[in-house]
Design a protein around this motif. Structure first.
Motif, PDB file in Angstrom:
ATOM      1  N   THR A 508       0.809  -1.233   0.279  1.00 48.18           N
ATOM      2  CA  THR A 508      -0.288  -0.033  -0.118  1.00 48.18           C
ATOM      3  C   THR A 508       0.894   1.424   0.118  1.00 48.18           C
ATOM      4  OG1 THR A 508      -1.575  -1.217   1.223  1.00 48.18           O
ATOM      5  CG2 THR A 508      -1.955   1.198   1.334  1.00 48.18           C
ATOM      6  N   ALA A 509       0.822   2.184  -1.159  1.00 48.24           N
ATOM      7  CA  ALA A 509       1.549   3.168  -1.208  1.00 48.24           C
ATOM      8  C   ALA A 509       0.827   4.467  -1.364  1.00 48.24           C
ATOM      9  CB  ALA A 509       2.638   2.870  -2.295  1.00 48.24           C
ATOM     10  N   GLN A 510       1.262   5.452  -0.704  1.00 46.23           N
ATOM     11  CA  GLN A 510       0.603   6.880  -1.101  1.00 46.23           C
ATOM     12  C   GLN A 510       1.060   7.226  -2.437  1.00 46.23           C
ATOM     13  OE1 GLN A 510       1.249   9.680   2.071  1.00 46.23           O
ATOM     14  NE2 GLN A 510      -0.346  10.953   1.296  1.00 46.23           N
ATOM     15  N   LYS A 511       0.006   7.795  -3.436  1.00 43.34           N
ATOM     16  CA  LYS A 511       0.266   8.011  -4.545  1.00 43.34           C
ATOM     17  C   LYS A 511       0.966   9.158  -4.642  1.00 43.34           C
ATOM     18  CE  LYS A 511      -2.397   8.644  -9.087  1.00 43.34           C
ATOM     19  NZ  LYS A 511      -3.492   8.607  -9.731  1.00 43.34           N
ATOM     20  N   ALA A 512       2.005   9.084  -5.744  1.00 43.60           N
ATOM     21  CA  ALA A 512       2.951  10.410  -5.765  1.00 43.60           C
ATOM     22  C   ALA A 512       2.131  11.513  -6.710  1.00 43.60           C
ATOM     23  CB  ALA A 512       4.203   9.916  -6.652  1.00 43.60           C
ATOM     24  N   ASP A 513       2.637  12.689  -6.340  1.00 44.50           N
ATOM     25  CA  ASP A 513       2.004  13.861  -7.210  1.00 44.50           C
ATOM     26  C   ASP A 513       3.076  14.185  -8.090  1.00 44.50           C
ATOM     27  OD1 ASP A 513       1.024  16.105  -8.122  1.00 44.50           O
ATOM     28  OD2 ASP A 513       0.409  17.003  -6.279  1.00 44.50           O
ATOM     29  N   LEU A 514       2.661  13.831  -9.534  1.00 48.99           N
ATOM     30  CA  LEU A 514       3.710  14.058 -10.414  1.00 48.99           C
ATOM     31  C   LEU A 514       3.596  15.387 -10.973  1.00 48.99           C
ATOM     32  CD1 LEU A 514       3.058  10.726 -12.604  1.00 48.99           C
ATOM     33  CD2 LEU A 514       4.585  11.264 -10.750  1.00 48.99           C
ATOM     34  N   VAL A 515       2.492  16.217 -10.685  1.00 49.41           N
ATOM     35  CA  VAL A 515       2.646  17.744 -11.064  1.00 49.41           C
ATOM     36  C   VAL A 515       3.321  18.531 -10.104  1.00 49.41           C
ATOM     37  CG1 VAL A 515       0.855  19.499 -11.511  1.00 49.41           C
ATOM     38  CG2 VAL A 515       0.591  17.030 -12.311  1.00 49.41           C
ATOM     39  N   ASN A 516       2.985  18.175  -9.039  1.00 51.03           N
ATOM     40  CA  ASN A 516       3.308  19.440  -7.761  1.00 51.03           C
ATOM     41  C   ASN A 516       4.570  18.687  -6.730  1.00 51.03           C
ATOM     42  OD1 ASN A 516       1.326  21.391  -8.423  1.00 51.03           O
ATOM     43  ND2 ASN A 516      -0.220  20.327  -7.376  1.00 51.03           N
ATOM     44  N   GLY A 517       4.861  17.368  -7.033  1.00 49.51           N
ATOM     45  CA  GLY A 517       5.862  16.770  -6.281  1.00 49.51           C
ATOM     46  C   GLY A 517       5.095  16.178  -5.003  1.00 49.51           C
TER      47      GLY A 517
END
Length: 673
Positions: A508-517
Motif C-alpha cells: 500500500t503506497a501513497q500515490k505520488a503527485d507527479l505535478v506538484n511533487g
C-alpha cells in the motif's frame, strides 16, 4: 484591240498590268503557305505515325488504364492455443466516379441510405473533389453492396479492402491494440509488429472503354498482394478472461481511477495475461478516448510500497546479515530515522525477520537493511530488473525510476526498502517476483512466441531466455517460505487458497503527485504480488489498483483479486492441491457460492445429498462459458470445455461428488447451430 485601247487610254493599261502582277504575287505567296502547311502536316504525321508511334500508342493506352492498389489481408493475432484475437475480413467500399454521373442530385438521393450521409453531404463531397473516384463509405457487407448494384446507377463502383475485426471485443484489447482503416497498426501488438502483420500491397491495371467503363476481362495483375504474417502470443484466452474478470470486480467494488494485472510463467518468462481498466472495444474506435488505450502494466510507474520489501529482504539474506528466524525489535510501531519518524500500521515488539515480512513492519525492514552498504542494496535492485525496461516487446514501456546511491539522501536507506523513492511498473514487479519463484534466476518476459507466414509455417520463434542469476537457490527458498507466511498468517491472508501454498506480498503506497511533487492527499496504490503454488510455481501474478475508494490497503483490495486469478489458473492448468484436506465445501449463498445469478443462469435444483459429503456438482446446463468458468473456479477440478455458446451437457451429472482433481467435461452449443 489592245493597241487601240492603248492609244485611247494609255493609263488604264498600265493599271491592269500592275493589278495582274500583284495578283500573281499574292497567289504565289498563298500557294507557298499552303505548300509549307501541307509539308508541316505531312512531317507531323510522319513524326506521329513513324517516329513517335510507340509513344502515342502508350499515351492512348495510359488514358484507358487506371492503376489500382490491391490491399493485402492483415495477418491474424492468435493466443497460445491458436484462438484468433484479431482477424481481417474483406469488405466493400462504395465509390463514385463523378464524371460519369449525369444527375448528381438523383444519385445522391438514392445512395444516401447506404452511404449513411445526407444527400446534400454526398453532393458536396463529390462536387468538391477532383479525384477520379470518391469514396463514400467503407465497411459494406456483400449483401448491402449487392442492393446498391441493383440500383443500376452509372458511375457507382466498388472496391474490396481488408477490414480489421476483434472477435473477443475488449478482451486483451490494451495488449493487442488496434489497426486503422489504412491497415496500419497504431497501438499495442498491432503497432509493434506492424511490419510482420501488414503484408505487401499488390497492383492491378483496370482497362476502360471510351465511356470510361471498366472492362473486367482486360484487368491486368501487375503484382499479387502478399498477405501479412500471423503473430502467436503467449497469452491464454481463458487465463486472460479470468484476470480481466477479477479486475472488473475491483472496479465494481472500489471504483479506482485505474487497475492492472499481469500473469507470468515464472519459469519461462511467458506472459499469460495482461489486463487493464479502463479498457476499450477495438471494434468501436469512435467510442473510446485515447487514455483508455494505455497498457498500464508497462507504462504506469508507481511506488511499489511493501511489495518491494522482499527485494530488500533478498539483499539482506544474500549478504548474511540476518536469517529468517533472527529476531528484530520493531520499536512498538514508531522509530526516528535521520530526522524522520517511520511508523508501522500495528505496533510490534521483538519478532522474527520472517514475521517482519509477514506483518509488513516498516521499522523491522529498515533496521535490517541499514546493516547493508547502500551500493549493495542498489546492486540487488538493479539485478532484479528495476530501473530499466524489461524488453518484453511492447510499445511505451517505462524503465521505472531508480536513482544511484550517489544522489541518495540519509533518508534513502530507510525509504527505499519499504518501496519509497523508487518507481516500478507492474511488469517489473512481476519479473522480480518470478525470479524468486524460479529459484533466483531472472527470465526475460516475452509476449510473442512465434511469427508465422500466411500458410502458418514458422518464420520466427522465440524461446525462454534466462538473463542472470539474482540470488542463490537457498536464498530463494528461504524467501519463498517467508512469502508463504504472508498469506498464511500475515497481511496477505485474503490471497490464501485452500489446499495450495501461496507466496505473496501486500503493498500500500501513497500515490505520488507527479505535478506538484510529494504525495496526493488521500490517494493510494493498492498492490499484491505473488506466485502459486509456492512449491512448484506455474504463475506469478501482480494486481494493482490506482486510487481505490473506500478500502485502499493491498491486502483488502488487490489480494482478493489475486486469489480469484490464482484459483482460476490452477483449475485451468489442472494443478492438483498440495493440501487437499484444507479444502472445504464453499458456503452456499444466493443459490451458488455467494454469486447473484442472472435470470437465464439460475441453477437447477440438484439431487439432495448429505452436506457433510463434500462439494457436489451443480447443474450448469443453460449457462454461458464465462458463467461456467466463474462458477466452477472455486473447485479443484480439471475443467474441459468443448464447443461454444450455451452448456447443453455435463459430466459429472448434477449432484455427484466433486473430489479434488476430478475431470469435469462441459459441452456447449450455439443457439443458432
Amino acid at each position: 484591240m489592245r493597241d487601240d485601247l492603248a492609244r485611247k487610254f494609255p493609263a488604264s493599261l498600265l493599271i491592269d498590268e500592275k493589278l495582274d502582277s500583284s495578283s500573281a504575287f499574292r497567289t504565289k505567296v498563298c500557294l507557298c503557305i499552303l505548300i509549307v502547311g501541307f509539308l508541316a502536316v505531312a512531317v507531323k504525321l510522319i513524326v506521329i505515325q513513324i517516329v513517335q508511334h510507340d509513344f502515342w500508342v502508350r499515351y492512348v493506352d495510359e488514358q484507358r488504364k487506371t492503376a489500382l492498389t490491391v490491399q493485402p489481408r492483415r495477418g491474424i493475432i492468435y493466443d497460445r492455443n491458436f484462438v484468433p484475437l484479431a482477424t481481417s475480413i474483406v469488405q466493400e467500399v462504395l465509390c463514385v466516379a463523378p464524371h460519369q454521373i449525369k444527375d448528381l442530385e438523383e444519385a445522391a438521393q438514392k445512395l444516401s441510405p447506404y452511404a449513411q450521409m445526407s444527400p446534400n453531404q454526398i453532393v458536396k463531397k463529390i462536387s468538391s473533389s477532383d479525384l477520379y473516384l470518391v469514396y463514400l463509405r467503407r465497411g459494406l457487407d456483400v449483401q448491402t453492396a449487392e442492393k446498391i448494384k441493383q440500383l443500376n446507377l452509372k458511375g457507382v463502383e466498388f472496391r474490396s479492402e481488408s477490414s480489421r475485426r476483434y472477435p473477443k471485443g475488449t478482451l486483451a484489447s490494451n495488449l493487442i491494440g488496434i489497426a486503422n482503416i489504412e491497415n496500419k497498426g497504431i497501438e499495442g501488438i498491432e503497432f509493434r509488429y506492424n511490419d510482420e502483420l501488414a503484408g505487401e500491397a499488390g497492383k492491378q491495371i483496370l482497362i476502360r472503354d471510351n465511356s470510361r467503363r471498366e472492362i473486367v476481362a482486360l484487368t491486368q495483375t501487375v503484382k499479387e498482394a502478399q498477405d501479412g504474417n500471423h503473430v502467436v502470443l503467449t497469452i491464454d484466452e481463458v487465463i486472460q478472461y479470468i484476470t480481466e474478470k477479477a479486475l472488473e470486480d475491483i472496479v465494481d467494488e472500489f471504483d479506482p481511477e485505474g487497475a492492472s494485472a499481469v500473469v507470468l510463467d515464472p519459469k519461462t518468462g511467458e506472459v499469460l495475461a495482461i489486463a487493464n481498466r479502463p479498457t476499450f472495444d477495438p471494434n468501436l474506435p469512435a467510442t473510446f478516448k485515447k487514455e483508455k488505450l494505455r497498457n498500464r502494466v508497462v507504462t504506469d510507474v508507481y511506488e511499489p510500497g511493501s511489495t518491494f520489501k522482499p527485494i530488500a529482504a533478498a539483499a539482506a539474506l544474500e549478504h548474511g546479515v540476518i536469517s529468517p528466524d533472527d529476531r528484530v525489535y520493531c520499536e512498538l510501531g514508531a522509530m526516528r530515522y535521520h530526522g524522520h519518524t517511520f511508523n508501522d500500521v500495528h505496533p510490534y515488539g521483538e519478532i522474527t525477520f520472517s514475521d517482519v515480512l509477514a506483518h509488513s513492519s516498516n521499522i523491522g525492514m529498515i533496521k535490517v537493511v541499514s546493516l547493508l552498504q547502500p551500493q549493495w542494496l542498489y546492486d540487488y535492485i538493479r539485478n532484479f530488473g528495476f530501473g530499466e525496461p524489461t524488453n518484453v516487446g511492447l510499445p511505451g514501456e517505462s524503465p521505472g525510476i531508480v536513482h544511484p546511491p550517489s544522489v541518495w539522501s540519509g533518508l534513502s536507506m530507510g525509504a527505499i526498502p519499504i518501496g519509497q523513492e523508487i518507481g516500478a511498473t507492474s511488469l517489473q514487479l512481476a519479473v522480480a517476483f518470478s525470479a524468486i519463484a524460479n529459484e533466483g534466476v531472472l527470465m526475460r518476459p516475452y509476449v510473442v512466441s512465434a511469427v508465422l507466414d500466411s500458410d502458418r509455417a514458422p518464420l520466427k520463434q522465440f524461446a525462454p531466455q534466462a538473463l542472470r542469476r539474482v540470488i542463490r537457490p537457498a536464498t530463494a527458498q528461504m524467501l519463498t517460505k517467508m512469502l508463504v507466511d504472508v498469506t498464511n498468517s500475515g497481511t496477505g491472508a485474503a490471497a490464501k487458497i485452500a489446499g495450495y501454498a501461496c507466496a505473496g506480498k501486500t503493498g500500500t503506497a501513497q500515490k505520488a503527485d507527479l505535478v506538484n511533487g510529494g504525495y496526493c492527499r488521500g490517494k493510494y496504490v493498492a498492490v499484491f504480488a505473488g506466485f502459486v503454488p509456492a512449491d512448484d510455481p506455474v504463475a506469478c501474478i501482480v494486481v494493482m489498483a490506482d486510487s481505490p475508494k473506500g478500502k485502499y490497503y493491498g491486502g483488502s483490495v488487490a489480494a482478493p483479486a489475486f486469489k480469484k486469478i490464482a484459483q482460476g489458473i490452477l483449475n485451468r492448468l489442472e494443478i492438483p492441491p498440495t493440501n487437499p484436506e484444507e479444502q472445504q465445501p464453499p458456503e452456499q449463498k444466493d443459490g451458488w457460492n455467494g454469486r447473484k445469478l442472472a435470470k437465464k443462469e439460475t441453477l437447477k435444483q440438484a439431487p439432495s445429498r448429505n452436506p457433510s459429503d463434500g462439494p457436489h456438482m451443480p447443474d450448469v446446463r443453460g449457462m454461458t462459458i464465462r458463467a461456467v468458468i466463474e462458477s466452477l473456479s472455486v473447485y479443484s477440478i480439471k475443467l474441459d470445455l468443448e464447443g461454444s455458446g450455451i452448456a447443453i451437457s455435463q459430466s459429472p451429472a448434477p449432484g455427484e461428488a466433486l473430489r479434488a482433481g476430478r475431470p469435469c467435461r462441459i459441452a456447449f452449443k450455439r443457439k443458432d447451430a
